[in-house]
Design an enzyme around this catalytic site. Structure first.
Site, PDB file in Angstrom:
ATOM      1  N   VAL A  16       0.972  -1.134  -0.115  1.00  0.00           N
ATOM      2  CA  VAL A  16       0.015   0.077  -0.076  1.00  0.00           C
ATOM      3  C   VAL A  16       0.831   1.434  -0.154  1.00  0.00           C
ATOM      4  O   VAL A  16       0.712   2.104  -0.832  1.00  0.00           O
ATOM      5  CB  VAL A  16      -1.145  -0.025   1.188  1.00  0.00           C
ATOM      6  CG1 VAL A  16      -1.599   1.168   1.299  1.00  0.00           C
ATOM      7  CG2 VAL A  16      -1.811  -1.021   1.169  1.00  0.00           C
ATOM      8  N   ARG A  47      12.033  -0.523   6.515  1.00  0.00           N
ATOM      9  CA  ARG A  47      13.142  -1.063   7.560  1.00  0.00           C
ATOM     10  C   ARG A  47      14.453  -1.235   6.645  1.00  0.00           C
ATOM     11  O   ARG A  47      15.589  -1.018   7.104  1.00  0.00           O
ATOM     12  CB  ARG A  47      12.746  -2.558   7.955  1.00  0.00           C
ATOM     13  CG  ARG A  47      11.858  -2.557   9.219  1.00  0.00           C
ATOM     14  CD  ARG A  47      11.538  -3.874   9.443  1.00  0.00           C
ATOM     15  NE  ARG A  47      10.717  -4.327   8.465  1.00  0.00           N
ATOM     16  CZ  ARG A  47       9.474  -5.415   8.639  1.00  0.00           C
ATOM     17  NH1 ARG A  47       9.269  -5.441  10.033  1.00  0.00           N
ATOM     18  NH2 ARG A  47       8.896  -5.597   7.727  1.00  0.00           N
ATOM     19  N   LYS A 107      -6.050  -2.023  10.374  1.00  0.00           N
ATOM     20  CA  LYS A 107      -7.202  -2.323  11.055  1.00  0.00           C
ATOM     21  C   LYS A 107      -6.970  -3.217  12.264  1.00  0.00           C
ATOM     22  O   LYS A 107      -7.738  -3.033  13.327  1.00  0.00           O
ATOM     23  CB  LYS A 107      -8.055  -3.403  10.417  1.00  0.00           C
ATOM     24  CG  LYS A 107      -7.489  -4.353   9.608  1.00  0.00           C
ATOM     25  CD  LYS A 107      -7.404  -3.898   8.056  1.00  0.00           C
ATOM     26  CE  LYS A 107      -6.547  -5.258   7.517  1.00  0.00           C
ATOM     27  NZ  LYS A 107      -6.150  -4.703   6.146  1.00  0.00           N
ATOM     28  N   GLY A 136     -10.608  -1.842   1.708  1.00  0.00           N
ATOM     29  CA  GLY A 136      -9.638  -1.304   0.858  1.00  0.00           C
ATOM     30  C   GLY A 136     -10.156   0.121   0.044  1.00  0.00           C
ATOM     31  O   GLY A 136     -10.212   1.037   0.700  1.00  0.00           O
ATOM     32  N   ILE A 138     -12.836   0.915  -1.235  1.00  0.00           N
ATOM     33  CA  ILE A 138     -14.470   0.995  -1.007  1.00  0.00           C
ATOM     34  C   ILE A 138     -14.740   2.253  -0.305  1.00  0.00           C
ATOM     35  O   ILE A 138     -14.294   2.059   0.718  1.00  0.00           O
ATOM     36  CB  ILE A 138     -15.117  -0.139  -0.885  1.00  0.00           C
ATOM     37  CG1 ILE A 138     -15.041  -1.167  -1.771  1.00  0.00           C
ATOM     38  CG2 ILE A 138     -16.679   0.365  -0.894  1.00  0.00           C
ATOM     39  CD1 ILE A 138     -15.543  -2.785  -1.180  1.00  0.00           C
ATOM     40  N   GLY A 189      -0.550 -14.638  -4.658  1.00  0.00           N
ATOM     41  CA  GLY A 189      -0.271 -13.287  -4.142  1.00  0.00           C
ATOM     42  C   GLY A 189      -1.739 -12.904  -3.402  1.00  0.00           C
ATOM     43  O   GLY A 189      -1.761 -11.808  -2.827  1.00  0.00           O
ATOM     44  N   GLU A 192      -1.430 -14.765   2.197  1.00  0.00           N
ATOM     45  CA  GLU A 192      -0.126 -14.474   3.051  1.00  0.00           C
ATOM     46  C   GLU A 192       0.529 -16.025   3.279  1.00  0.00           C
ATOM     47  O   GLU A 192      -0.317 -16.863   3.111  1.00  0.00           O
ATOM     48  CB  GLU A 192      -0.250 -13.506   3.987  1.00  0.00           C
ATOM     49  CG  GLU A 192      -0.324 -12.262   3.715  1.00  0.00           C
ATOM     50  CD  GLU A 192      -0.568 -11.504   5.100  1.00  0.00           C
ATOM     51  OE1 GLU A 192       0.025 -11.580   5.772  1.00  0.00           O
ATOM     52  OE2 GLU A 192      -1.621 -10.660   4.888  1.00  0.00           O
ATOM     53  N   ASP A 203      -8.729 -11.090  10.760  1.00  0.00           N
ATOM     54  CA  ASP A 203      -8.769  -9.847   9.889  1.00  0.00           C
ATOM     55  C   ASP A 203     -10.232  -9.021   9.736  1.00  0.00           C
ATOM     56  O   ASP A 203     -10.378  -7.835   9.986  1.00  0.00           O
ATOM     57  CB  ASP A 203      -8.239  -9.906   8.511  1.00  0.00           C
ATOM     58  CG  ASP A 203      -8.304  -8.993   7.787  1.00  0.00           C
ATOM     59  OD1 ASP A 203      -7.390  -7.727   7.754  1.00  0.00           O
ATOM     60  OD2 ASP A 203      -8.977  -8.901   6.645  1.00  0.00           O
ATOM     61  N   LYS A 207     -11.808  -5.643  11.126  1.00  0.00           N
ATOM     62  CA  LYS A 207     -12.567  -4.604  10.317  1.00  0.00           C
ATOM     63  C   LYS A 207     -14.018  -4.459  10.781  1.00  0.00           C
ATOM     64  O   LYS A 207     -14.587  -3.258  10.751  1.00  0.00           O
ATOM     65  CB  LYS A 207     -12.650  -5.110   8.930  1.00  0.00           C
ATOM     66  CG  LYS A 207     -11.070  -5.028   8.335  1.00  0.00           C
ATOM     67  CD  LYS A 207     -11.387  -5.821   7.102  1.00  0.00           C
ATOM     68  CE  LYS A 207      -9.980  -5.708   6.124  1.00  0.00           C
ATOM     69  NZ  LYS A 207      -9.690  -6.719   5.211  1.00  0.00           N
TER      70      LYS A 207
HETATM   71  N1  LIG Z   1      -2.088  -4.826   1.171  1.00  0.00           N
HETATM   72  C1  LIG Z   1      -3.414  -4.622   1.298  1.00  0.00           C
HETATM   73  O1  LIG Z   1      -4.044  -4.765   0.189  1.00  0.00           O
HETATM   74  C2  LIG Z   1      -4.242  -3.777   2.322  1.00  0.00           C
HETATM   75  C3  LIG Z   1      -5.491  -3.384   2.346  1.00  0.00           C
HETATM   76  C4  LIG Z   1      -6.084  -2.507   3.126  1.00  0.00           C
HETATM   77  C5  LIG Z   1      -5.106  -2.107   4.444  1.00  0.00           C
HETATM   78  N2  LIG Z   1      -3.894  -2.756   4.489  1.00  0.00           N
HETATM   79  C6  LIG Z   1      -3.274  -2.592   5.491  1.00  0.00           C
HETATM   80  O2  LIG Z   1      -2.256  -1.814   5.216  1.00  0.00           O
HETATM   81  C7  LIG Z   1      -1.009  -1.957   6.187  1.00  0.00           C
HETATM   82  C8  LIG Z   1       0.096  -2.268   5.292  1.00  0.00           C
HETATM   83  O3  LIG Z   1      -0.319  -3.404   4.534  1.00  0.00           O
HETATM   84  P1  LIG Z   1       0.840  -3.772   3.172  1.00  0.00           P
HETATM   85  O4  LIG Z   1       0.090  -4.950   2.648  1.00  0.00           O
HETATM   86  O5  LIG Z   1       1.410  -2.567   2.557  1.00  0.00           O
HETATM   87  O6  LIG Z   1       1.936  -4.324   3.933  1.00  0.00           O
HETATM   88  P2  LIG Z   1       3.823  -4.416   3.521  1.00  0.00           P
HETATM   89  O7  LIG Z   1       3.520  -4.846   2.150  1.00  0.00           O
HETATM   90  O8  LIG Z   1       4.331  -5.695   4.354  1.00  0.00           O
HETATM   91  O9  LIG Z   1       4.555  -3.268   3.933  1.00  0.00           O
HETATM   92  C9  LIG Z   1       4.939  -2.690   5.282  1.00  0.00           C
HETATM   93  C10 LIG Z   1       5.995  -1.831   4.939  1.00  0.00           C
HETATM   94  O10 LIG Z   1       6.007  -1.299   6.322  1.00  0.00           O
HETATM   95  C11 LIG Z   1       7.445  -1.307   6.535  1.00  0.00           C
HETATM   96  N3  LIG Z   1       8.059  -1.591   7.947  1.00  0.00           N
HETATM   97  C12 LIG Z   1       7.245  -2.681   8.794  1.00  0.00           C
HETATM   98  N4  LIG Z   1       7.755  -2.572  10.051  1.00  0.00           N
HETATM   99  C13 LIG Z   1       8.552  -1.515  10.004  1.00  0.00           C
HETATM  100  C14 LIG Z   1       9.670  -0.683  11.091  1.00  0.00           C
HETATM  101  N5  LIG Z   1       9.397  -1.254  12.240  1.00  0.00           N
HETATM  102  N6  LIG Z   1      10.031   0.406  10.889  1.00  0.00           N
HETATM  103  C15 LIG Z   1       9.912   0.911   9.599  1.00  0.00           C
HETATM  104  N7  LIG Z   1       9.260   0.243   8.492  1.00  0.00           N
HETATM  105  C16 LIG Z   1       8.707  -0.907   8.730  1.00  0.00           C
HETATM  106  C17 LIG Z   1       8.158  -2.343   5.661  1.00  0.00           C
HETATM  107  O11 LIG Z   1       9.589  -2.001   5.334  1.00  0.00           O
HETATM  108  P3  LIG Z   1      10.352  -2.959   4.508  1.00  0.00           P
HETATM  109  O12 LIG Z   1      10.120  -3.652   3.379  1.00  0.00           O
HETATM  110  O13 LIG Z   1      11.602  -2.463   4.567  1.00  0.00           O
HETATM  111  O14 LIG Z   1      10.227  -4.179   5.571  1.00  0.00           O
HETATM  112  C18 LIG Z   1       7.179  -2.150   4.401  1.00  0.00           C
HETATM  113  O15 LIG Z   1       7.611  -1.000   3.683  1.00  0.00           O
HETATM  114  C19 LIG Z   1      -1.511  -2.828   6.867  1.00  0.00           C
HETATM  115  O16 LIG Z   1      -2.091  -2.360   8.165  1.00  0.00           O
HETATM  116  C20 LIG Z   1      -2.624  -3.508   6.357  1.00  0.00           C
HETATM  117  O17 LIG Z   1      -3.358  -4.217   7.152  1.00  0.00           O
HETATM  118  C21 LIG Z   1      -3.504  -3.512   3.571  1.00  0.00           C
END
Ligand SMILES: NC(=O)c1ccc[n+]([C@@H]2O[C@H](COP(=O)([O-])OP(=O)(O)OC[C@H]3O[C@@H](n4cnc5c(N)ncnc54)[C@H](OP(=O)(O)O)[C@@H]3O)[C@@H](O)[C@H]2O)c1
Length: 428
Positions: A16, A47, A107, A136, A138, A189, A192, A203, A207
């Site tokens: 995201v 990170r 969430k 997401g 919506i 994909g 997870e 999850d 929500k």
């Molecule tokens: N994916 C979806 O479709 C979706 C939809 C709705 C809501 N969400 C929510 O959006 C959020 C992000 O989801 P995502 O899918 O984008 O996750 P993701 O792909 O795993 O990305 C997480 C990001 O956060 C960084 N990060 C994690 N821990 C960290 C720390 N301690 N210090 C600094 N950076 C840190 C990671 O860095 P590194 O890459 O360097 O490890 C990565 O860039 C979550 O809360 C999820 O529930 C996701």
């Protein structure tokens, strides 16, 4: 006079966050409305800085120290897209405390610490927005809190987890067993590596807590929300883990399908406004209805209230691009001077003690669906079922309104002693 830019730090640049950064870089300035402040990206925390650089993220904005961005007096807004509990909780709390607006898609954070974060936000006056945390891309939370604010909401229900909906849709299409379809979803994909948060319903529970905050002005305790259907001899598995391909085949023979549905409704007990029923479990729905017709990774949320009736919201419930739409929308709202997502609603009660759930559904009356493997039509259920279908491997039954215990005891009396099967409430 040009308004001062809204200086934005993004914490997390994964699925995201990466798309949010892209949106801010590509549409810098252009995205702001006439009366809004222009958006300016001033920092990105990850990170692995080298990895982020290699993926093309703007080098000069990257840091591995999110707390520095939060403390920086030049940051106006924190966008939290790291996910999980800590350090997100501490960083978001610190930002709000310091009077900085926060936008999050997290969430888990809201469901577990929402009441505390709301208290900090109200005390400091810093807005907290979280449209992306449910559904997401919506738009559902802001319409629920704002455009529907005049309603007395009686229920919110919906399909809020794309992973499980993809798995159930694929199983219903005959693509294989739960295990085979889950493996396929992981390869594509959609699921997870550790799918337990999705398939066990946590999850969706998170929500539902967020939806209930806006519908009923109370923060529910996620640990008290019912998460599994009944079975003939007790309880089924959490979330969709106990749903079998035979259940779905049997449902189809009766014009039904199974969906993991999150539902919260105002209770009808002695003090209805203080009692909220909440559950996340697979239920049977007509295949051609709103929920049954929502296939694959799509989401659908329905809000029922007075005077509006029922309103449905559907669309892409996950994915980086779709979700970035909601995050960027929240940023533009802040640029126009908007408050928190809950701004249209009263202050929330932390109602952890007043939540009731369907912990003992035995006496509950509903119409039920079950697939009884190895049982032949005409044997157990003819007088009990409103409709039955023999699929060759067992019999699918659909009942009229009936207490669960009555259905269970009839099946137990007539079926082989080893038989167990999940029992699904039918809702249309
Ligand atoms: N994916 C979806 O479709 C979706 C939809 C709705 C809501 N969400 C929510 O959006 C959020 C992000 O989801 P995502 O899918 O984008 O996750 P993701 O792909 O795993 O990305 C997480 C990001 O956060 C960084 N990060 C994690 N821990 C960290 C720390 N301690 N210090 C600094 N950076 C840190 C990671 O860095 P590194 O890459 O360097 O490890 C990565 O860039 C979550 O809360 C999820 O529930 C996701």
């Amino acid at each position: 006079v040009t308004a001062a830019p809204l200086r934005i730090a993004v914490l997390g640049a994964g699925t995201v966050g990466g798309q949010v950064v892209r949106g801010l870089v590509e549409h810098a300035g252009a995205a702001a409305s006439d009366e809004g402040r222009p958006l300016e990206l001033t920092g990105i925390a990850v990170r692995d800085v080298e990895g982020a650089r290699a993926r093309g993220l703007p080098s000069h904005l990257l840091t591995d120290a999110p707390a520095h961005l939060v403390a920086d007096p030049d940051t106006d807004v924190i966008v939290e897209l790291m996910g999980g509990d800590e350090p997100a909780r501490t960083l978001v709390g610190a930002a709000l405390q310091a009077g900085k607006a926060v936008v999050t898609a997290n969430k888990h954070l809201l469901a577990h610490h929402g009441a505390a974060l709301e208290a900090i936000s109200r005390a400091s006056g810093a807005p907290l927005r979280f449209e992306a945390s449910v559904g997401g891309g919506i738009p559902v939370l802001s319409p629920l809190a704002g455009d529907l604010a005049a309603n007395r909401i009686s229920a919110v229900r919906g399909i809020v987890n794309g992973t499980t909906n993809y798995i159930l849709s694929a199983m219903a299409a005959g693509d294989g067993t739960y295990e085979a379809v889950l493996r396929d979803a992981q390869e594509r994909g959609y699921a997870e590596a550790d799918p337990s948060g999705d398939v066990e319903g946590r999850d969706a529970i998170n929500k539902l807590v967020v939806l209930a905050r806006l519908a009923f002005d109370a923060w529910l305790d996620p640990d008290t929300i019912a998460d599994r259907p009944a079975s003939v001899r007790g309880q089924g598995g959490p979330g969709i883990t106990g749903v079998t391909a035979l259940d779905l085949e049997g449902a189809r023979a009766l014009g039904l399908t199974l969906r993991l549905v999150a539902v919260a409704s105002r209770g009808d007990g002695a003090n209805p406004s203080r009692t909220i029923r909440a559950a996340v479990m697979p239920i049977a729905v007509p295949s051609d209805g709103g929920l049954g017709g929502t296939g694959g990774v799509r989401n659908r949320i329905e809000v029922t209230g007075e005077p509006v009736g029922t309103v449905g919201f559907d669309g892409p419930g996950a994915g980086g691009e779709a979700t970035s739409s909601a995050v960027l929308g929240d940023l533009l709202a802040l640029a126009r001077g908007a408050g928190s997502t809950w701004a249209g609603r009263p202050v929330a009660a932390d109602s952890r003690s007043s939540t009731t759930t369907a912990a003992d559904p035995g006496g509950a009356s509903a119409r039920w669906f079950a697939f009884l493997p190895g049982v032949r039509a005409g044997h157990v259920v003819d007088d009990l079922a409103e409709a039955a279908a023999d699929t060759g491997t067992g019999v699918a039954i659909r009942t009229g309104w009936l207490p669960l215990d009555q259905l269970r005891s009839r099946i137990v009396d007539a079926a082989p002693a080893t038989l167990d099967a999940q029992i699904y409430a039918i809702d249309d």
